[in-house]
Design an enzyme around this catalytic site. Structure first.
Site, PDB file in Angstrom:
ATOM      1  N   CYS A   3       0.845  -1.204   0.000  1.00  0.00           N
ATOM      2  CA  CYS A   3       0.000   0.000   0.000  1.00  0.00           C
ATOM      3  C   CYS A   3       0.876   1.249   0.000  1.00  0.00           C
ATOM      4  CB  CYS A   3      -0.926  -0.029   1.217  1.00  0.00           C
ATOM      5  SG  CYS A   3      -2.097   1.347   1.268  1.00  0.00           S
ATOM      6  N   CYS A   4       1.912   1.269   0.870  1.00  0.00           N
ATOM      7  CA  CYS A   4       2.831   2.414   0.902  1.00  0.00           C
ATOM      8  C   CYS A   4       3.541   2.566  -0.443  1.00  0.00           C
ATOM      9  CB  CYS A   4       3.873   2.243   2.017  1.00  0.00           C
ATOM     10  SG  CYS A   4       3.269   2.580   3.683  1.00  0.00           S
ATOM     11  N   CYS A  35      -1.023   8.715   7.178  1.00  0.00           N
ATOM     12  CA  CYS A  35      -2.353   8.407   6.659  1.00  0.00           C
ATOM     13  C   CYS A  35      -3.300   8.092   7.822  1.00  0.00           C
ATOM     14  CB  CYS A  35      -2.288   7.196   5.740  1.00  0.00           C
ATOM     15  SG  CYS A  35      -1.340   7.464   4.240  1.00  0.00           S
ATOM     16  N   CYS A  94       8.123   3.734   6.165  1.00  0.00           N
ATOM     17  CA  CYS A  94       7.295   3.442   4.996  1.00  0.00           C
ATOM     18  C   CYS A  94       8.132   3.269   3.747  1.00  0.00           C
ATOM     19  CB  CYS A  94       6.278   4.545   4.788  1.00  0.00           C
ATOM     20  SG  CYS A  94       7.032   6.153   4.575  1.00  0.00           S
TER      21      CYS A  94
HETATM   22  S1  SF4 Z   1       0.592   4.707   5.663  1.00  0.00           S
HETATM   23 FE1  SF4 Z   1      -0.791   5.243   3.958  1.00  0.00          FE
HETATM   24  S2  SF4 Z   1       0.173   4.334   2.202  1.00  0.00           S
HETATM   25 FE2  SF4 Z   1       1.086   3.311   3.994  1.00  0.00          FE
HETATM   26  S3  SF4 Z   1      -0.221   1.498   4.432  1.00  0.00           S
HETATM   27 FE3  SF4 Z   1      -1.096   3.188   5.592  1.00  0.00          FE
HETATM   28  S4  SF4 Z   1      -2.709   4.012   4.215  1.00  0.00           S
HETATM   29 FE4  SF4 Z   1      -1.323   2.799   2.947  1.00  0.00          FE
END
Ligand code: SF4
Length: 255
Positions: A124-125, A217, A245
């Site tokens: 996702c990151c 996030c 991240c």
């Molecule tokens: S920090 Fe943002 S980009 Fe990373 S896993 Fe969480 S929602 Fe997804």
């Protein structure tokens, strides 16, 4: 913490050497702007980043700022971004993830995939942060971050000027390969950051008033309790060692 208590009132406690640190930071930003063009500031609109953007503005330096709008930011962060766009004389560029990649990932793995495994969280990151980061840093010689040594054990050795990735080839896969990284607040304490914000009346994210020291996030950030580590509210379900991240991995990890 009482929601009505301002972070500026709670945290603004300059260290004895604040003036010297500020002078060091200003000199470093001037050096970066003079010797490392083109460069840019990475801003998450957190407390450290609004301080750096304010300094860039105050020193009238030719350093644009970029923000990664991951599509999962808090409303408070988006509202601060909007205010910043309206008031800043420093150019602010916004980078967003490829919409198709986000849609496919969520359809395949679900909206809460990040809680199921570190691999899915990093995926996702990768889509929401790393790919846009690569575009934001493309063609740059250096970038500026708000990393501070005090923030976590993993950041305890953060240098003012980090050249660890400057010699990496783009093929290494790191979005910041080949770039020098400036961390002008590396020596600052949390009290120094808030002293600057309070005394210069800098606009900041109101989530800081609700005990969010580190803001990312929305699904991956929570408030912390008294005595918890500074970054305990980020990816709190994971081990400490996994908590970056990818934006600030070390050279060895990239390699
Ligand atoms: S920090 Fe943002 S980009 Fe990373 S896993 Fe969480 S929602 Fe997804």
């Amino acid at each position: 913490m009482n929601a009505s208590v301002k972070a500026t009132e709670v945290h603004a406690r300059p260290s004895a050497t604040f003036d010297a640190k500020l002078a060091e930071t200003e000199a470093l930003l001037r050096q970066a702007a003079t010797d490392f063009q083109p460069l840019t500031q990475a801003s998450s609109l957190g407390a450290e980043d609004v301080v750096i953007t304010h300094l860039i503005h105050a020193l009238t330096l030719d350093i644009p700022v970029f923000v990664l709008d991951t599509g999962a930011l808090h409303p408070e962060t988006l509202a601060l971004l909007e205010r910043t766009l309206q008031t800043s004389r420093v150019p602010i560029h916004i980078y967003r993830p490829a919409q198709e990649a986000v849609v496919q990932f969520v359809a395949r793995e679900g909206a809460d995939a990040m809680y199921r495994s570190i691999a899915l969280r990093k995926a996702c990151c990768g889509i929401r942060k790393m790919e846009p980061l690569g575009r934001a840093l493309h063609g740059k010689k250096a970038w500026i971050t708000g990393l501070r040594r005090e923030q976590s054990h993993a950041r305890a050795d953060v240098p003012l000027i980090d050249t660890a990735e400057a010699s990496l080839a783009p093929a290494s896969g790191s979005p910041s390969a080949g770039l020098t990284k400036f961390n002008p607040l590396a020596n600052w304490t949390w009290g120094d950051v808030w002293h600057y914000i309070a005394t210069r009346n800098v606009d900041y994210n109101p989530l800081h008033d609700r005990f969010y020291p580190s803001i990312g996030c929305a699904p991956c950030t929570r408030a912390i309790s008294l005595g918890e580590d500074f970054r305990a509210g980020r990816w709190w379900w994971e081990d400490e060692a996994a908590k970056e991240c990818g934006l600030h991995v070390k050279n060895t990890e990239v390699a």
